[in-house]
Design a protein around this motif. Sequence first.
Motif, PDB file in Angstrom:
ATOM      1  N   LYS A 155       2.399 123.731-109.763  1.00  0.00           N
ATOM      2  CA  LYS A 155       2.288 123.535-110.789  1.00  0.00           C
ATOM      3  C   LYS A 155       1.579 122.616-111.472  1.00  0.00           C
ATOM      4  CE  LYS A 155       6.923 126.001-111.071  1.00  0.00           C
ATOM      5  NZ  LYS A 155       6.380 127.523-111.500  1.00  0.00           N
ATOM      6  N   PHE A 156       0.846 121.903-111.145  1.00  0.00           N
ATOM      7  CA  PHE A 156       0.038 120.767-111.365  1.00  0.00           C
ATOM      8  C   PHE A 156      -0.770 120.470-112.375  1.00  0.00           C
ATOM      9  CE2 PHE A 156       2.476 120.275-107.375  1.00  0.00           C
ATOM     10  CZ  PHE A 156       3.413 119.585-108.222  1.00  0.00           C
ATOM     11  N   ASN A 157      -1.536 119.651-113.547  1.00  0.00           N
ATOM     12  CA  ASN A 157      -2.620 120.087-113.585  1.00  0.00           C
ATOM     13  C   ASN A 157      -3.959 119.733-113.625  1.00  0.00           C
ATOM     14  OD1 ASN A 157      -1.454 121.459-115.930  1.00  0.00           O
ATOM     15  ND2 ASN A 157      -1.169 120.236-117.159  1.00  0.00           N
ATOM     16  N   ASP A 158      -3.290 118.152-112.357  1.00  0.00           N
ATOM     17  CA  ASP A 158      -4.305 117.898-111.882  1.00  0.00           C
ATOM     18  C   ASP A 158      -3.778 117.016-110.762  1.00  0.00           C
ATOM     19  OD1 ASP A 158      -6.054 115.238-111.135  1.00  0.00           O
ATOM     20  OD2 ASP A 158      -5.805 114.247-112.371  1.00  0.00           O
ATOM     21  N   THR A 159      -4.364 116.377-109.340  1.00  0.00           N
ATOM     22  CA  THR A 159      -4.446 115.812-108.450  1.00  0.00           C
ATOM     23  C   THR A 159      -2.853 114.923-108.090  1.00  0.00           C
ATOM     24  OG1 THR A 159      -6.243 115.371-107.883  1.00  0.00           O
ATOM     25  CG2 THR A 159      -4.788 114.082-106.233  1.00  0.00           C
ATOM     26  N   VAL A 160      -2.222 115.498-107.511  1.00  0.00           N
ATOM     27  CA  VAL A 160      -0.875 114.872-107.443  1.00  0.00           C
ATOM     28  C   VAL A 160      -1.035 113.859-106.653  1.00  0.00           C
ATOM     29  CG1 VAL A 160       1.231 114.363-105.786  1.00  0.00           C
ATOM     30  CG2 VAL A 160       0.621 116.775-107.534  1.00  0.00           C
ATOM     31  N   SER A 161      -0.803 112.027-107.366  1.00  0.00           N
ATOM     32  CA  SER A 161      -1.077 110.946-106.976  1.00  0.00           C
ATOM     33  C   SER A 161       0.606 109.957-106.309  1.00  0.00           C
ATOM     34  CB  SER A 161      -1.459 109.814-107.564  1.00  0.00           C
ATOM     35  OG  SER A 161      -1.091 110.200-108.681  1.00  0.00           O
ATOM     36  N   ALA A 162       1.775 110.725-106.193  1.00  0.00           N
ATOM     37  CA  ALA A 162       2.658 110.341-106.582  1.00  0.00           C
ATOM     38  C   ALA A 162       3.512 111.278-106.322  1.00  0.00           C
ATOM     39  CB  ALA A 162       3.314 109.145-106.913  1.00  0.00           C
ATOM     40  N   VAL A 163       4.579 110.879-105.420  1.00  0.00           N
ATOM     41  CA  VAL A 163       5.497 112.004-104.965  1.00  0.00           C
ATOM     42  C   VAL A 163       6.714 111.473-104.866  1.00  0.00           C
ATOM     43  CG1 VAL A 163       5.078 113.345-102.996  1.00  0.00           C
ATOM     44  CG2 VAL A 163       6.130 114.028-104.278  1.00  0.00           C
TER      45      VAL A 163
ATOM     46  N   LEU B 189      15.631 117.011-106.169  1.00  0.00           N
ATOM     47  CA  LEU B 189      15.051 117.715-107.164  1.00  0.00           C
ATOM     48  C   LEU B 189      13.886 116.643-106.802  1.00  0.00           C
ATOM     49  CD1 LEU B 189      17.288 116.041-110.240  1.00  0.00           C
ATOM     50  CD2 LEU B 189      15.612 118.452-109.852  1.00  0.00           C
ATOM     51  N   ILE B 190      12.408 116.900-106.671  1.00  0.00           N
ATOM     52  CA  ILE B 190      11.590 115.858-106.600  1.00  0.00           C
ATOM     53  C   ILE B 190      11.100 115.575-107.564  1.00  0.00           C
ATOM     54  CG2 ILE B 190      10.702 116.848-104.715  1.00  0.00           C
ATOM     55  CD1 ILE B 190       8.637 118.716-105.220  1.00  0.00           C
ATOM     56  N   VAL B 191      10.534 114.410-107.868  1.00  0.00           N
ATOM     57  CA  VAL B 191       9.754 114.030-109.166  1.00  0.00           C
ATOM     58  C   VAL B 191       7.844 113.829-108.857  1.00  0.00           C
ATOM     59  CG1 VAL B 191      10.108 111.550-108.743  1.00  0.00           C
ATOM     60  CG2 VAL B 191       9.763 112.733-110.646  1.00  0.00           C
TER      61      VAL B 191
ATOM     62  N   GLU C 166       3.837 109.673-120.518  1.00  0.00           N
ATOM     63  CA  GLU C 166       4.367 108.252-121.747  1.00  0.00           C
ATOM     64  C   GLU C 166       2.650 107.434-120.599  1.00  0.00           C
ATOM     65  OE1 GLU C 166       7.211 105.997-122.856  1.00  0.00           O
ATOM     66  OE2 GLU C 166       7.986 107.021-122.873  1.00  0.00           O
ATOM     67  N   HIS C 167       3.014 107.126-119.616  1.00  0.00           N
ATOM     68  CA  HIS C 167       1.783 106.764-118.449  1.00  0.00           C
ATOM     69  C   HIS C 167       0.587 107.923-119.181  1.00  0.00           C
ATOM     70  CE1 HIS C 167       4.012 104.206-115.830  1.00  0.00           C
ATOM     71  NE2 HIS C 167       5.024 105.291-115.769  1.00  0.00           N
ATOM     72  N   GLN C 168      -0.816 106.948-118.862  1.00  0.00           N
ATOM     73  CA  GLN C 168      -1.763 107.186-119.338  1.00  0.00           C
ATOM     74  C   GLN C 168      -3.170 106.659-118.070  1.00  0.00           C
ATOM     75  OE1 GLN C 168      -2.175 108.588-122.278  1.00  0.00           O
ATOM     76  NE2 GLN C 168       0.920 107.902-122.727  1.00  0.00           N
ATOM     77  N   THR C 169      -2.330 106.596-117.075  1.00  0.00           N
ATOM     78  CA  THR C 169      -3.654 106.286-116.328  1.00  0.00           C
ATOM     79  C   THR C 169      -3.062 106.704-115.037  1.00  0.00           C
ATOM     80  OG1 THR C 169      -2.565 104.399-115.788  1.00  0.00           O
ATOM     81  CG2 THR C 169      -4.410 104.760-117.598  1.00  0.00           C
ATOM     82  N   ARG C 170      -3.613 107.576-113.704  1.00  0.00           N
ATOM     83  CA  ARG C 170      -2.581 107.446-112.700  1.00  0.00           C
ATOM     84  C   ARG C 170      -1.097 106.886-111.991  1.00  0.00           C
ATOM     85  NH1 ARG C 170      -2.548 105.910-107.336  1.00  0.00           N
ATOM     86  NH2 ARG C 170      -3.160 107.206-105.400  1.00  0.00           N
ATOM     87  N   ILE C 171      -0.581 107.628-111.601  1.00  0.00           N
ATOM     88  CA  ILE C 171       0.986 107.294-111.292  1.00  0.00           C
ATOM     89  C   ILE C 171       0.386 106.531-109.857  1.00  0.00           C
ATOM     90  CG2 ILE C 171       2.775 107.880-110.821  1.00  0.00           C
ATOM     91  CD1 ILE C 171       2.284 108.242-113.755  1.00  0.00           C
ATOM     92  N   ASN C 172       0.993 106.359-109.521  1.00  0.00           N
ATOM     93  CA  ASN C 172       0.914 104.760-108.254  1.00  0.00           C
ATOM     94  C   ASN C 172       2.385 105.288-107.136  1.00  0.00           C
ATOM     95  OD1 ASN C 172      -1.510 104.266-108.857  1.00  0.00           O
ATOM     96  ND2 ASN C 172      -1.246 102.195-109.831  1.00  0.00           N
TER      97      ASN C 172
ATOM     98  N   SER D  96      -3.812 112.303-114.023  1.00  0.00           N
ATOM     99  CA  SER D  96      -3.716 112.063-115.702  1.00  0.00           C
ATOM    100  C   SER D  96      -2.685 111.424-115.791  1.00  0.00           C
ATOM    101  CB  SER D  96      -3.799 113.860-116.008  1.00  0.00           C
ATOM    102  OG  SER D  96      -2.210 113.821-115.621  1.00  0.00           O
ATOM    103  N   GLY D  97      -1.649 110.705-115.182  1.00  0.00           N
ATOM    104  CA  GLY D  97      -0.535 110.021-115.800  1.00  0.00           C
ATOM    105  C   GLY D  97       0.604 110.871-116.013  1.00  0.00           C
ATOM    106  N   ARG D  98       0.310 112.392-116.499  1.00  0.00           N
ATOM    107  CA  ARG D  98       1.469 113.210-115.884  1.00  0.00           C
ATOM    108  C   ARG D  98       2.985 113.473-115.318  1.00  0.00           C
ATOM    109  NH1 ARG D  98       1.991 119.897-116.491  1.00  0.00           N
ATOM    110  NH2 ARG D  98       1.436 119.613-115.145  1.00  0.00           N
ATOM    111  N   ILE D  99       4.146 113.130-115.424  1.00  0.00           N
ATOM    112  CA  ILE D  99       4.475 113.438-114.297  1.00  0.00           C
ATOM    113  C   ILE D  99       6.096 114.404-114.584  1.00  0.00           C
ATOM    114  CG2 ILE D  99       6.707 111.537-113.910  1.00  0.00           C
ATOM    115  CD1 ILE D  99       6.357 109.527-114.730  1.00  0.00           C
TER     116      ILE D  99
END
Length: 135
Positions: free
Chosen positions: A21-29, A37-39, A63-69, A44-47
Amino acid sequence: MDDSFDGGQADQVSVSQQITKFNDTVSAVKLRQDGELIVTGEASGRIQLIELNNKYVLRSYSEHQTRINSIRFAPDNRTFVSCANETSIKVWDIRSTEKECQINIAHAHADNVKRVNFLPQNEENNLVLSVGQDG
């Protein structure tokens, strides 16, 4: 009995469930302690907050505009903290119907925030710990 995993056992591992269910590469989980639940954070900054059993996306946050770390759940399992390749840290309440963070720690660092976590103080209060590229 040795439960360690080495590369030689790769043919014995299989995928039991896959979430796509992702639009971009998952960078954090992060998996919540109760396993329900998982977050996830994307480049892309989407959570996304996902109910694991049925793979339902409960909320999407942008709300984030850049890669989630980094993303971490609080010990209360009701809030989580996130950081990205930007200077702010955001705290989210999963009970809220709003798709906005509950607390925005603006300019927490002078450079990108790389890791966040909670340090429990008592049942009602937690400190947010962070590490940034600024040292």
